[in-house]
Design a protein around this motif. Structure first.
Motif, PDB file in Angstrom:
ATOM      1  N   TRP A  81       0.814  -5.975  -1.650  1.00 34.87           N
ATOM      2  CA  TRP A  81       0.825  -5.486  -0.261  1.00 34.87           C
ATOM      3  C   TRP A  81       1.416  -4.080  -0.220  1.00 34.87           C
ATOM      4  O   TRP A  81       2.562  -3.882   0.177  1.00 34.87           O
ATOM      5  CB  TRP A  81       1.628  -6.440   0.610  1.00 34.87           C
ATOM      6  N   HIS A  82       0.627  -3.112  -0.614  1.00 35.19           N
ATOM      7  CA  HIS A  82       1.138  -1.744  -0.752  1.00 35.19           C
ATOM      8  C   HIS A  82       0.406  -0.720   0.099  1.00 35.19           C
ATOM      9  O   HIS A  82       0.971   0.309   0.444  1.00 35.19           O
ATOM     10  CB  HIS A  82       1.064  -1.307  -2.229  1.00 35.19           C
ATOM     11  N   ALA A  83      -0.850  -0.957   0.439  1.00 37.13           N
ATOM     12  CA  ALA A  83      -1.663   0.091   1.060  1.00 37.13           C
ATOM     13  C   ALA A  83      -1.646   0.048   2.585  1.00 37.13           C
ATOM     14  O   ALA A  83      -1.656   1.089   3.234  1.00 37.13           O
ATOM     15  CB  ALA A  83      -3.107   0.001   0.556  1.00 37.13           C
ATOM     16  N   GLY A  84      -1.656  -1.137   3.175  1.00 34.14           N
ATOM     17  CA  GLY A  84      -1.672  -1.240   4.629  1.00 34.14           C
ATOM     18  C   GLY A  84      -2.994  -0.795   5.223  1.00 34.14           C
ATOM     19  O   GLY A  84      -4.032  -0.788   4.560  1.00 34.14           O
ATOM     20  N   GLN A  85      -2.958  -0.396   6.486  1.00 30.86           N
ATOM     21  CA  GLN A  85      -4.172  -0.013   7.188  1.00 30.86           C
ATOM     22  C   GLN A  85      -4.685   1.334   6.694  1.00 30.86           C
ATOM     23  O   GLN A  85      -3.924   2.232   6.384  1.00 30.86           O
ATOM     24  CB  GLN A  85      -3.907   0.061   8.686  1.00 30.86           C
ATOM     25  N   GLY A  86      -5.992   1.456   6.656  1.00 24.87           N
ATOM     26  CA  GLY A  86      -6.638   2.688   6.218  1.00 24.87           C
ATOM     27  C   GLY A  86      -7.964   2.352   5.575  1.00 24.87           C
ATOM     28  O   GLY A  86      -8.384   1.190   5.534  1.00 24.87           O
ATOM     29  N   GLU A  87      -8.639   3.366   5.088  1.00 21.49           N
ATOM     30  CA  GLU A  87      -9.908   3.130   4.402  1.00 21.49           C
ATOM     31  C   GLU A  87     -10.187   4.251   3.421  1.00 21.49           C
ATOM     32  O   GLU A  87      -9.621   5.341   3.508  1.00 21.49           O
ATOM     33  CB  GLU A  87     -11.069   2.997   5.391  1.00 21.49           C
ATOM     34  N   TRP A  88     -11.063   3.953   2.498  1.00 20.89           N
ATOM     35  CA  TRP A  88     -11.484   4.948   1.518  1.00 20.89           C
ATOM     36  C   TRP A  88     -12.959   4.711   1.220  1.00 20.89           C
ATOM     37  O   TRP A  88     -13.371   3.573   0.984  1.00 20.89           O
ATOM     38  CB  TRP A  88     -10.656   4.850   0.229  1.00 20.89           C
ATOM     39  N   ALA A  89     -13.736   5.757   1.244  1.00 20.01           N
ATOM     40  CA  ALA A  89     -15.174   5.683   0.980  1.00 20.01           C
ATOM     41  C   ALA A  89     -15.859   4.648   1.865  1.00 20.01           C
ATOM     42  O   ALA A  89     -16.763   3.935   1.422  1.00 20.01           O
ATOM     43  CB  ALA A  89     -15.432   5.395  -0.493  1.00 20.01           C
ATOM     44  N   GLY A  90     -15.397   4.555   3.106  1.00 17.11           N
ATOM     45  CA  GLY A  90     -15.999   3.646   4.060  1.00 17.11           C
ATOM     46  C   GLY A  90     -15.568   2.207   3.931  1.00 17.11           C
ATOM     47  O   GLY A  90     -16.077   1.341   4.644  1.00 17.11           O
ATOM     48  N   LEU A  91     -14.618   1.914   3.058  1.00 17.15           N
ATOM     49  CA  LEU A  91     -14.187   0.545   2.801  1.00 17.15           C
ATOM     50  C   LEU A  91     -12.758   0.339   3.298  1.00 17.15           C
ATOM     51  O   LEU A  91     -11.894   1.202   3.119  1.00 17.15           O
ATOM     52  CB  LEU A  91     -14.258   0.233   1.301  1.00 17.15           C
ATOM     53  N   SER A  92     -12.518  -0.832   3.894  1.00 14.20           N
ATOM     54  CA  SER A  92     -11.180  -1.201   4.335  1.00 14.20           C
ATOM     55  C   SER A  92     -10.591  -2.230   3.370  1.00 14.20           C
ATOM     56  O   SER A  92     -11.138  -2.462   2.289  1.00 14.20           O
ATOM     57  CB  SER A  92     -11.235  -1.754   5.763  1.00 14.20           C
ATOM     58  N   ASP A  93      -9.476  -2.861   3.758  1.00 14.90           N
ATOM     59  CA  ASP A  93      -8.741  -3.797   2.896  1.00 14.90           C
ATOM     60  C   ASP A  93      -8.549  -3.205   1.498  1.00 14.90           C
ATOM     61  O   ASP A  93      -8.964  -3.778   0.491  1.00 14.90           O
ATOM     62  CB  ASP A  93      -9.434  -5.153   2.813  1.00 14.90           C
ATOM     63  N   ILE A  94      -7.925  -2.056   1.462  1.00 14.95           N
ATOM     64  CA  ILE A  94      -7.695  -1.373   0.184  1.00 14.95           C
ATOM     65  C   ILE A  94      -6.814  -2.215  -0.735  1.00 14.95           C
ATOM     66  O   ILE A  94      -6.932  -2.135  -1.967  1.00 14.95           O
ATOM     67  CB  ILE A  94      -7.086   0.017   0.422  1.00 14.95           C
TER      68      ILE A  94
ATOM     69  N   HIS B 123      -1.763   7.435  -1.429  1.00 12.60           N
ATOM     70  CA  HIS B 123      -1.637   6.675  -0.183  1.00 12.60           C
ATOM     71  C   HIS B 123      -2.073   7.544   1.002  1.00 12.60           C
ATOM     72  O   HIS B 123      -2.719   7.066   1.942  1.00 12.60           O
ATOM     73  CB  HIS B 123      -0.190   6.224  -0.024  1.00 12.60           C
ATOM     74  N   SER B 124      -1.744   8.823   0.952  1.00 11.27           N
ATOM     75  CA  SER B 124      -2.108   9.732   2.036  1.00 11.27           C
ATOM     76  C   SER B 124      -3.610   9.960   2.124  1.00 11.27           C
ATOM     77  O   SER B 124      -4.125  10.334   3.185  1.00 11.27           O
ATOM     78  CB  SER B 124      -1.396  11.073   1.863  1.00 11.27           C
ATOM     79  N   ASP B 125      -4.340   9.740   1.037  1.00 13.22           N
ATOM     80  CA  ASP B 125      -5.791   9.925   1.062  1.00 13.22           C
ATOM     81  C   ASP B 125      -6.468   8.862   1.920  1.00 13.22           C
ATOM     82  O   ASP B 125      -7.400   9.157   2.665  1.00 13.22           O
ATOM     83  CB  ASP B 125      -6.376   9.850  -0.358  1.00 13.22           C
ATOM     84  N   MET B 126      -5.992   7.616   1.806  1.00 14.21           N
ATOM     85  CA  MET B 126      -6.656   6.532   2.526  1.00 14.21           C
ATOM     86  C   MET B 126      -6.004   6.220   3.870  1.00 14.21           C
ATOM     87  O   MET B 126      -6.552   5.470   4.657  1.00 14.21           O
ATOM     88  CB  MET B 126      -6.744   5.261   1.668  1.00 14.21           C
ATOM     89  N   ALA B 127      -4.868   6.831   4.152  1.00 18.83           N
ATOM     90  CA  ALA B 127      -4.198   6.639   5.442  1.00 18.83           C
ATOM     91  C   ALA B 127      -3.701   7.979   5.972  1.00 18.83           C
ATOM     92  O   ALA B 127      -2.511   8.171   6.211  1.00 18.83           O
ATOM     93  CB  ALA B 127      -3.038   5.657   5.298  1.00 18.83           C
ATOM     94  N   PRO B 128      -4.607   8.960   6.160  1.00 19.75           N
ATOM     95  CA  PRO B 128      -4.166  10.289   6.600  1.00 19.75           C
ATOM     96  C   PRO B 128      -3.474  10.259   7.945  1.00 19.75           C
ATOM     97  O   PRO B 128      -3.886   9.543   8.852  1.00 19.75           O
ATOM     98  CB  PRO B 128      -5.474  11.089   6.670  1.00 19.75           C
ATOM     99  N   GLY B 129      -2.409  11.020   8.041  1.00 19.22           N
ATOM    100  CA  GLY B 129      -1.635  11.064   9.271  1.00 19.22           C
ATOM    101  C   GLY B 129      -0.621   9.955   9.396  1.00 19.22           C
ATOM    102  O   GLY B 129       0.357  10.075  10.132  1.00 19.22           O
ATOM    103  N   ARG B 130      -0.828   8.863   8.666  1.00 24.16           N
ATOM    104  CA  ARG B 130       0.110   7.732   8.706  1.00 24.16           C
ATOM    105  C   ARG B 130       1.024   7.739   7.487  1.00 24.16           C
ATOM    106  O   ARG B 130       2.194   7.371   7.587  1.00 24.16           O
ATOM    107  CB  ARG B 130      -0.660   6.398   8.777  1.00 24.16           C
ATOM    108  N   LYS B 131       0.498   8.141   6.342  1.00 23.59           N
ATOM    109  CA  LYS B 131       1.263   8.173   5.107  1.00 23.59           C
ATOM    110  C   LYS B 131       1.145   9.541   4.448  1.00 23.59           C
ATOM    111  O   LYS B 131       0.149  10.246   4.597  1.00 23.59           O
ATOM    112  CB  LYS B 131       0.761   7.084   4.141  1.00 23.59           C
TER     113      LYS B 131
END
Length: 219
Positions: free
Chosen positions: A73-86, A132-140
């Motif tokens: 449980w490290h990534a939290g909310q966000g997405e990368w390449a259109g995918l969630s549940d990182i 982490h900042s890549d998949m949750a910009p502005g949050r991390k």
């Protein structure tokens, strides 16, 4: 390369990867805590409901808290390449650093060895290594502006900066198109996207958007 034999220190904060997913990403973090021991305690405390697969201390000590085939449980909310549940798609590595000082040589050496092993085990390409900042910009913000992404790229452990033949257009639309092609697909405004791209590729940059912000995203 340095040794990457982890100390097993299990965390209760994990679960099964959902929908049969296997890791195809590595997400890098900084702990933002005063010591590796404090971070280890936090990552293994059920009250906080956070964890990672690995933690690397500033002195190069390596702990493993969750097996790689499980969902930490490290990534939290966000997405990368259109995918969630990182979390179900990645392996999380925490680095003992507050984000305001360089990452130590022993720590980076162990990280490089560990990443090479993980990438081989799970066939993860260099483009699958993100912050982490890549998949949750502005949050991390981690691993932050002091992290040496270029060092990893030189070793084939992260995506290298693009080298376009011509100067790219310096428009929000051009930045967004190039960033989305690289995986920055979280729904954020133009300023937040620029901030995230700069954290990854040009952490020293400031001021308005320019062609040099777009260039690293172009292959």
């Amino acid at each position: 390369m340095a040794s990457a034999d982890p100390i097993w220190h299990p965390s209760p904060n994990f679960g099964a990867r959902r929908d049969g997913l296997q890791p195809h990403l590595i997400v890098l973090h900084y702990t933002a805590m005063e010591s590796a021991e404090a971070a280890l305690q936090r990552l293994c405390d059920p009250a906080f409901e956070v964890s990672a697969h690995y933690l690397i201390g500033g002195d190069g000590r390596l702990w493993q808290m969750v097996a790689e085939d499980h969902r930490a449980w490290h990534a939290g909310q966000g997405e990368w390449a259109g995918l969630s549940d990182i979390n179900s798609r990645s392996i999380g590595i925490e680095l003992d650093n507050r984000g305001d000082h360089p990452f130590s040589e022993p720590q980076m050496c162990v990280l490089e060895t560990l990443m090479a092993q993980i990438m081989t085990r799970w066939t993860i390409p260099a483009t699958g290594v993100i912050g982490h900042s890549d998949m949750a910009p502005g949050r991390k913000w981690d691993p932050g502006p002091r992290f040496d992404w270029q060092r990893l790229a030189t070793l084939g452990l992260a995506r290298p900066n693009g080298q376009p033949l011509a100067a790219p257009a310096a428009t929000p639309e051009a930045l967004r198109k190039a960033a989305q092609a690289c995986g920055f697909t979280a729904e954020v405004d133009d300023a937040t996207l620029l901030q995230a791209v700069r954290l990854r590729y040009r952490p020293w940059a400031c001021g308005p958007l320019c062609g040099e912000d777009v260039a690293p995203l172009l292959s």
